[in-house]
Design an enzyme around this catalytic site. Sequence first.
Site, PDB file in Angstrom:
ATOM      1  CD  GLU A   8      -3.251   0.939   1.483  1.00 23.29           C
ATOM      2  OE1 GLU A   8      -3.818  -0.290   1.561  1.00 23.29           O
ATOM      3  OE2 GLU A   8      -3.971   1.776   1.997  1.00 23.29           O
ATOM      4  CG  ASP A 104      -4.674  -1.494   5.598  1.00 24.13           C
ATOM      5  OD1 ASP A 104      -3.808  -1.698   6.306  1.00 24.13           O
ATOM      6  OD2 ASP A 104      -5.814  -0.879   5.792  1.00 24.13           O
ATOM      7  CE1 TYR A 308      -5.207  -3.850   8.501  1.00 22.28           C
ATOM      8  CE2 TYR A 308      -7.267  -3.871   9.699  1.00 22.28           C
ATOM      9  CZ  TYR A 308      -6.518  -3.540   8.529  1.00 22.28           C
ATOM     10  OH  TYR A 308      -7.428  -2.861   7.795  1.00 22.28           O
TER      11      TYR A 308
END
Length: 683
Positions: A8, A104, A308
Amino acid sequence: LKTLVLAEKPSVGKDLAHILGCRNSSRSYIEGPNYIVTWAMGHLAELADPGEYNQDWKEWKLEVLPTIPEKFRLSLIGRTRKQFNEIKKLLHRSDVSEVIIATDAGREGELVARWILRLAGNKKKMKRLWISSYTQQAVKTGFSQLKNSKEYDSLYYAAQSRAEADWIIGLNVSRALSTKYDARLSAGRVQTPTLGFLIQREKKRKNFVPKKYWNLQADFGAYTGLYRDEKNNPDFFDFESMQTVKKDLEGKSGIIVDVKESIHTSPPPLAYDLTALQRDANRMYGYSAKKTLDIVQTLYERRKILSYPRTDSRYITSDMVSSIPDRIKALAHTPLQNFVKHLDLSKVTRAPKWLVNDAKVSDHHAIIPTEEPVHWDQLDSDEKSIFTLAASRFLQTLSEPFKYEVRTLVTKVGEHSFFTKGHRTLSMGWKAVVGGASGEDGLEEDFQSLGVHRKGEEHEIHTLKHMEKETQPPALFTEATLLEAMEKPYKFMKHPKLKELESGLGTPATRADIIEKLLSSHLMERDGKSLVPGGKGFELWDLVPESLKSPVLTAEWEAALESIAKGSLRSKEFMNRIIQDSRKLVSEVSGSKLKFTPRNLSNKDCPLCGRKLMNTKDKKSNAILVCPSRSCGYEEGSGQKGASQNEKRIARREMKNYGHQDREETFSLADMIKAKNQKRSKK
Ligand SMILES: [Zn+2]
């Protein structure tokens, strides 16, 4: 043959390249014997502006609304075009056999990759790297268990539908309002109902009339009791009747007629999802939702010590339980080590039910520490604060429940009753882990420490006092409570549908951005720790279509997006609904009989059109004067830049008088979406 890995952003790409043994680095990618790692910079593509579909849609005209493309097109974001071209070149290299999507692991990350691959005309096989932490071990395991990208098609459709729905609703409603009232008004699918919470609260506060009331407290020596009437109500709203009761009680003694003792256990609070962490960080440290998201992202991506962050789960899965001891070990050289000694380490892998729940983890689990050892001294103070919150919460979830005894007494004095509540701690349990937020422990504030008492005991009233109080208006919103309202609107607005939908406004990943957007557009303002509607917010509220004011419509849309992600709703059906809703919203605006009343007018006339200029603030919160007319657009007081822009406006106006097309006119929503995307790519 080589595999192309698409991350990303550059920093993550570099980490992945290192783990994959790629050493040959250039500006836009890093190559090794088996892999080539490249990266996006957030979104490299966006939905095309209306003018790119149809010449007629370029201008702001009420008659052409709603503008709805038959098929949405993408266009490249200019600033990052070069990186896109590099990715495209790599994709088409003959020695590249497949591509791994490593953006992501969420809805928006999926869209970042898919739009790039779509625009680059990718025909090569796609796989997906799906991980919940960036430790070396997690990345290696992730690469050995790559998923078929098809498994994430539904997520991609949900992401794309979200983007298209925001475009259709935000652009059309904003344009309709702006042209109908010739004012600078912007509305949006999530931001408008969010603003609604503040406006409703402000109205309630404005209409609120404070009322005095009185409580009676008796001191019985060993304890105090609070008077309650036969309906169990402690409050006197009439001073005279309070005085009458008080007189009646003076010099008398009471008898304990009821004693209750009960043991309570209060389990640890749940582990954090993003919204809960943002709320506590706001309550404890005053951090904005955006600031917390940025810090927790760093702890995840760069420090690799938290999992995360953009998750909405507050649980972990049963297969993670065996990793708990290593996660605790990683805290060895932090102040949190002091709390580890309170834990019964032989018990932590027994999987407490308030932490482990396979059914309540979908894409990602709760935010918890990883197995990566923490280098405490390398963290800055903000990182330390957020890490302490998340890690101490994790340790709390591994602790025993808090146990306490509650004792209540009823003391009767003649016909009057007094109530007493007390408690005694039996075992601290998770409350021994301090340093984090306290969470709900079930204790009420008016609990006193209370010895053992028996029925029939007689106690004389030593002193009798009354306390004057005043009813309080509903509290102003803070970021903590606004996040809660966005997450659980049914708690703040009674509507049968809201409760049933179980959907909120926006997603954990986007809520911070919505709050920032409302602030930067001055629809909302900060007042110390509180959030209040700005003058522009009230102006907008007067005119915005009724159905967009309530959180119900947006919560319905959000629930539909979740169904698309789960594969149980076709995006086509959702988009048809959005198109219908946008037609309805636009016709509500165009048929409206309402009038625009600009707030905060100054005494100064606009030099271009003669209207009274409005006091407002620019993006940096400097005071400026602007013309309320959108088509005029005059501004002053924002320094040199504003002055030169006004020159341009005057020049443009003159050109217009000569029949030239106003080419520079853009629409505010595109700016808004662009700003949002750029924010993503900046990270
Ligand atoms: Zn003007």
